[in-house]
Design a protein around this motif. Structure first.
Motif, PDB file in Angstrom:
ATOM      1  N   ARG A   1       0.834  -1.214   0.000  1.00 39.81           N
ATOM      2  CA  ARG A   1       0.000   0.000   0.000  1.00 39.81           C
ATOM      3  C   ARG A   1       0.862   1.255   0.000  1.00 39.81           C
ATOM      4  O   ARG A   1       0.551   2.230  -0.684  1.00 39.81           O
ATOM      5  CB  ARG A   1      -0.953   0.014   1.196  1.00 39.81           C
ATOM      6  N   ILE A   2       1.946   1.238   0.776  1.00 39.02           N
ATOM      7  CA  ILE A   2       2.841   2.395   0.814  1.00 39.02           C
ATOM      8  C   ILE A   2       3.513   2.568  -0.541  1.00 39.02           C
ATOM      9  O   ILE A   2       3.640   3.689  -1.047  1.00 39.02           O
ATOM     10  CB  ILE A   2       3.885   2.252   1.950  1.00 39.02           C
ATOM     11  N   TYR A   3       3.930   1.471  -1.164  1.00 36.49           N
ATOM     12  CA  TYR A   3       4.556   1.563  -2.485  1.00 36.49           C
ATOM     13  C   TYR A   3       3.619   2.269  -3.470  1.00 36.49           C
ATOM     14  O   TYR A   3       4.023   3.195  -4.168  1.00 36.49           O
ATOM     15  CB  TYR A   3       4.937   0.174  -3.017  1.00 36.49           C
ATOM     16  N   TRP A   4       2.374   1.843  -3.535  1.00 41.87           N
ATOM     17  CA  TRP A   4       1.447   2.434  -4.507  1.00 41.87           C
ATOM     18  C   TRP A   4       1.080   3.873  -4.142  1.00 41.87           C
ATOM     19  O   TRP A   4       0.876   4.711  -5.019  1.00 41.87           O
ATOM     20  CB  TRP A   4       0.205   1.557  -4.703  1.00 41.87           C
ATOM     21  N   HIS A   5       1.029   4.164  -2.872  1.00 37.21           N
ATOM     22  CA  HIS A   5       0.801   5.541  -2.417  1.00 37.21           C
ATOM     23  C   HIS A   5       1.939   6.437  -2.933  1.00 37.21           C
ATOM     24  O   HIS A   5       1.703   7.500  -3.505  1.00 37.21           O
ATOM     25  CB  HIS A   5       0.730   5.553  -0.890  1.00 37.21           C
ATOM     26  N   VAL A   6       3.164   5.968  -2.766  1.00 40.50           N
ATOM     27  CA  VAL A   6       4.348   6.713  -3.203  1.00 40.50           C
ATOM     28  C   VAL A   6       4.411   6.750  -4.726  1.00 40.50           C
ATOM     29  O   VAL A   6       4.669   7.797  -5.326  1.00 40.50           O
ATOM     30  CB  VAL A   6       5.633   6.082  -2.606  1.00 40.50           C
ATOM     31  N   ARG A   7       4.165   5.640  -5.358  1.00 43.62           N
ATOM     32  CA  ARG A   7       4.286   5.541  -6.822  1.00 43.62           C
ATOM     33  C   ARG A   7       3.334   6.497  -7.528  1.00 43.62           C
ATOM     34  O   ARG A   7       3.680   7.104  -8.545  1.00 43.62           O
ATOM     35  CB  ARG A   7       4.014   4.092  -7.253  1.00 43.62           C
TER      36      ARG A   7
ATOM     37  N   GLU B   1       6.100  12.072 -19.180  1.00 44.96           N
ATOM     38  CA  GLU B   1       6.867  11.232 -20.109  1.00 44.96           C
ATOM     39  C   GLU B   1       7.138   9.865 -19.486  1.00 44.96           C
ATOM     40  O   GLU B   1       6.986   8.834 -20.125  1.00 44.96           O
ATOM     41  CB  GLU B   1       8.187  11.922 -20.456  1.00 44.96           C
ATOM     42  N   LYS B   2       7.518   9.848 -18.200  1.00 42.00           N
ATOM     43  CA  LYS B   2       7.747   8.574 -17.503  1.00 42.00           C
ATOM     44  C   LYS B   2       6.455   7.788 -17.414  1.00 42.00           C
ATOM     45  O   LYS B   2       6.451   6.571 -17.560  1.00 42.00           O
ATOM     46  CB  LYS B   2       8.320   8.811 -16.108  1.00 42.00           C
ATOM     47  N   LEU B   3       5.361   8.484 -17.176  1.00 39.25           N
ATOM     48  CA  LEU B   3       4.061   7.841 -17.073  1.00 39.25           C
ATOM     49  C   LEU B   3       3.716   7.169 -18.393  1.00 39.25           C
ATOM     50  O   LEU B   3       3.321   6.011 -18.434  1.00 39.25           O
ATOM     51  CB  LEU B   3       3.001   8.883 -16.714  1.00 39.25           C
TER      52      LEU B   3
ATOM     53  N   MET C   1       2.523   9.308  -6.576  1.00 36.72           N
ATOM     54  CA  MET C   1       3.052  10.667  -6.447  1.00 36.72           C
ATOM     55  C   MET C   1       4.310  10.882  -7.277  1.00 36.72           C
ATOM     56  O   MET C   1       4.453  11.901  -7.924  1.00 36.72           O
ATOM     57  CB  MET C   1       3.347  10.987  -4.980  1.00 36.72           C
ATOM     58  N   VAL C   2       5.224   9.933  -7.272  1.00 35.32           N
ATOM     59  CA  VAL C   2       6.519  10.150  -7.936  1.00 35.32           C
ATOM     60  C   VAL C   2       6.589   9.511  -9.313  1.00 35.32           C
ATOM     61  O   VAL C   2       7.544   9.735 -10.045  1.00 35.32           O
ATOM     62  CB  VAL C   2       7.705   9.677  -7.055  1.00 35.32           C
ATOM     63  N   ILE C   3       5.609   8.701  -9.658  1.00 34.63           N
ATOM     64  CA  ILE C   3       5.422   8.050 -10.955  1.00 34.63           C
ATOM     65  C   ILE C   3       6.470   6.981 -11.259  1.00 34.63           C
ATOM     66  O   ILE C   3       6.139   5.872 -11.585  1.00 34.63           O
ATOM     67  CB  ILE C   3       5.366   9.082 -12.128  1.00 34.63           C
ATOM     68  N   ASP C   4       7.732   7.306 -11.134  1.00 34.78           N
ATOM     69  CA  ASP C   4       8.813   6.407 -11.525  1.00 34.78           C
ATOM     70  C   ASP C   4       8.970   5.256 -10.523  1.00 34.78           C
ATOM     71  O   ASP C   4       9.069   5.486  -9.311  1.00 34.78           O
ATOM     72  CB  ASP C   4      10.123   7.208 -11.617  1.00 34.78           C
ATOM     73  N   HIS C   5       9.052   4.017 -11.037  1.00 38.84           N
ATOM     74  CA  HIS C   5       9.167   2.833 -10.182  1.00 38.84           C
ATOM     75  C   HIS C   5      10.436   2.869  -9.334  1.00 38.84           C
ATOM     76  O   HIS C   5      10.397   2.583  -8.133  1.00 38.84           O
ATOM     77  CB  HIS C   5       9.143   1.563 -11.036  1.00 38.84           C
TER      78      HIS C   5
END
Length: 178
Positions: free
Chosen positions: A29-35, A104-106, A37-41
């Motif tokens: 859940r934290i990973y997807w919350h962060v992802r 662009e990353k998205l 926001m920052v988009i990049d894996h």
């Protein structure tokens, strides 16, 4: 499960086990919350590691007067916002340039089967101010209650509702005009 984790982290002899339970319970859940926001894996992956290091270092400071997951989300939210601020400063980027880079990353990170409506929504989200995007993500994607978001962000429920409303309006306007 949260009560079990709190019980384990409260005692020195079971703290490591409790922390492992905490990571297991909240990491995805934290990973997807962060992802979101920052988009990049890679950035999200690095940030999640930093977040859990910070959680570990501050376990002794956790008081059970708040929910454990809101405490962890608060740390994750603050780390995300700090990361985005640093990224803007590091590259001396005006906000629209950072939006372009993230867009662009998205675009490049989506599978060829990516849904066009989802892509528009994600691009619209990048146009929002970071805090507004964070509120939208927590309410829309994470399905959090405003009371929990208030606890995480330290913002009043009324201000969060207004922020969410403005975010939804901006997203609708973006989708309708593109």
């Amino acid at each position: 499960m949260e009560d079990q984790i709190i019980e384990k982290i409260a005692h020195e002899e079971t703290r490591n086990y409790g922390f492992n339970l905490l990571v297991h319970e909240y990491q995805e859940r934290i990973y997807w919350h962060v992802r979101k926001m920052v988009i990049d894996h890679d950035d999200a992956d690095d940030l999640v590691q930093e977040i859990f290091v910070k959680v570990w270092k501050n376990l002794s400071k956790f008081r059970a007067d708040s929910k454990l997951y809101t405490w962890v989300y608060r740390i994750a939210t603050n780390e995300c916002l700090n990361f985005l601020k640093k990224k803007k400063r590091r590259f001396f980027m005006p906000i629209h340039d950072l939006e372009g880079e993230l867009a662009e990353k998205l675009t490049s990170s989506l599978e060829p089967t990516g849904d066009e409506v989802q892509m528009k929504l994600n691009k619209a989200l990048l146009k929002l101010p970071d805090k507004q995007r964070m509120v939208f993500n927590m309410k829309y994607y994470d399905e959090m209650k405003f009371s929990d978001i208030a606890e995480i962000t330290g913002t009043s429920i009324g201000a969060l509702k207004a922020s969410y409303h403005h975010a939804v309006k901006k997203i609708e306007d973006f989708i309708n005009s593109n």
